[in-house]
Design a protein around this motif. Structure first.
Motif, short mmCIF file in Angstrom:
data_model
loop_
_atom_site.label_atom_id
_atom_site.label_comp_id
_atom_site.label_asym_id
_atom_site.label_seq_id
_atom_site.Cartn_x
_atom_site.Cartn_y
_atom_site.Cartn_z
N ILE A 189 0.84 -1.20 0.00
CA ILE A 189 0.00 0.00 0.00
C ILE A 189 0.87 1.25 0.00
N GLY A 190 1.89 1.27 0.85
CA GLY A 190 2.79 2.41 0.92
C GLY A 190 3.53 2.64 -0.38
N LEU A 191 3.90 1.58 -1.05
CA LEU A 191 4.59 1.68 -2.33
C LEU A 191 3.67 2.32 -3.38
N LYS A 192 2.42 1.92 -3.37
CA LYS A 192 1.43 2.49 -4.30
C LYS A 192 1.20 3.97 -4.01
N GLN A 193 1.37 4.36 -2.77
CA GLN A 193 1.18 5.77 -2.38
C GLN A 193 2.46 6.58 -2.51
N ASN A 194 3.47 5.98 -3.14
CA ASN A 194 4.77 6.64 -3.37
C ASN A 194 5.45 7.10 -2.08
N LYS A 195 5.32 6.31 -1.04
CA LYS A 195 6.01 6.65 0.21
C LYS A 195 7.50 6.34 0.06
N ASN A 196 8.30 6.91 0.91
CA ASN A 196 9.75 6.74 0.87
C ASN A 196 10.10 5.25 0.95
N LYS A 197 10.83 4.76 -0.06
CA LYS A 197 11.14 3.34 -0.13
C LYS A 197 11.99 2.88 1.05
N LYS A 198 12.97 3.67 1.46
CA LYS A 198 13.82 3.26 2.57
C LYS A 198 13.02 3.11 3.87
N LEU A 199 12.10 4.04 4.10
CA LEU A 199 11.28 3.95 5.30
C LEU A 199 10.34 2.74 5.24
N LEU A 200 9.77 2.50 4.06
CA LEU A 200 8.91 1.32 3.88
C LEU A 200 9.69 0.04 4.16
N LEU A 201 10.88 -0.03 3.58
CA LEU A 201 11.70 -1.23 3.75
C LEU A 201 12.15 -1.40 5.20
N GLN A 202 12.50 -0.30 5.84
CA GLN A 202 12.91 -0.38 7.24
C GLN A 202 11.78 -0.93 8.09
N ASN A 203 10.59 -0.39 7.90
CA ASN A 203 9.44 -0.85 8.65
C ASN A 203 9.15 -2.32 8.37
N LEU A 204 9.21 -2.69 7.10
CA LEU A 204 8.95 -4.09 6.72
C LEU A 204 10.01 -5.03 7.29
N PHE A 205 11.26 -4.70 7.10
CA PHE A 205 12.35 -5.60 7.52
C PHE A 205 12.40 -5.77 9.04
#
Length: 129
Positions: free
Chosen positions: A110-126
Motif C-alpha cells: 500500500i505504501g509503495l502504491k502511495q509513493n512513500k519513501n522506499k527506505k522507510l517502507l523497507l525499514q518498517n517491513l524488515f
C-alpha cells in the motif's frame, strides 16, 4: 490449492515439480508459465530465498539489507512484495503466528502504491518480518 493444481497438471499431461506447484499459489496460469519457461521459476525461487534469508537475519543485518532493495525500481519492489506476500500466505497454515508478517507486507504494498519513501517502507517491513 496445490492438490487441485497437481490433478490439473496430470489431466493435461503437464510435468510439474512440487516447487512449481507450491509457487503457483493455486493459479493455473502461473503453473503454465513455470512449465513453459523455467527461468521464471528460478527468478521467483531466488526472490523467495532472499525473503527467507532476510527474515532469518538479526536486526542489524536486516537494516543493512535495506539499501540493496531501496535501489530497486518501484515495479520490481512491488513484484517482490507480492511474491513474498503470496508465499507467506501459503506458510500461514503451519505458522499462524506469522500473520503479522502478512500485515507488514500488505502495508508495504500500500505504501509503495502511495509513493512513500522506499527506505522507510523497507525499514518498517524488515523490522517486522
Amino acid at each position: 490449492s496445490t492438490q487441485q493444481l497437481k490433478e490439473f497438471a496430470k489431466q493435461e499431461g503437464l510435468i510439474a515439480t512440487e516447487e512449481m506447484l507450491v509457487l503457483s499459489f493455486g493459479q493455473i496460469n502461473r503453473l503454465k508459465n513455470f512449465i513453459r519457461d523455467e527461468t521464471i521459476l528460478a527468478q521467483e525461487q531466488t526472490i523467495i530465498q532472499n525473503y527467507r534469508k532476510i527474515s532469518l537475519l538479526g536486526t542489524g543485518d536486516r537494516l543493512l539489507s535495506i539499501n540493496k532493495y531501496a535501489e530497486k525500481e518501484a515495479g520490481e519492489l512491488d513484484k517482490n512484495f507480492r511474491l513474498w506476500l503470496n508465499w507467506q500466505t501459503t506458510q500461514l497454515a503451519t505458522q499462524p503466528k506469522d500473520f503479522t508478517k502478512l500485515q507488514a507486507l500488505n502495508n508495504s504494498l500500500i505504501g509503495l502504491k502511495q509513493n512513500k519513501n522506499k527506505k522507510l517502507l523497507l525499514q518498517n517491513l524488515f523490522l517486522k518480518i
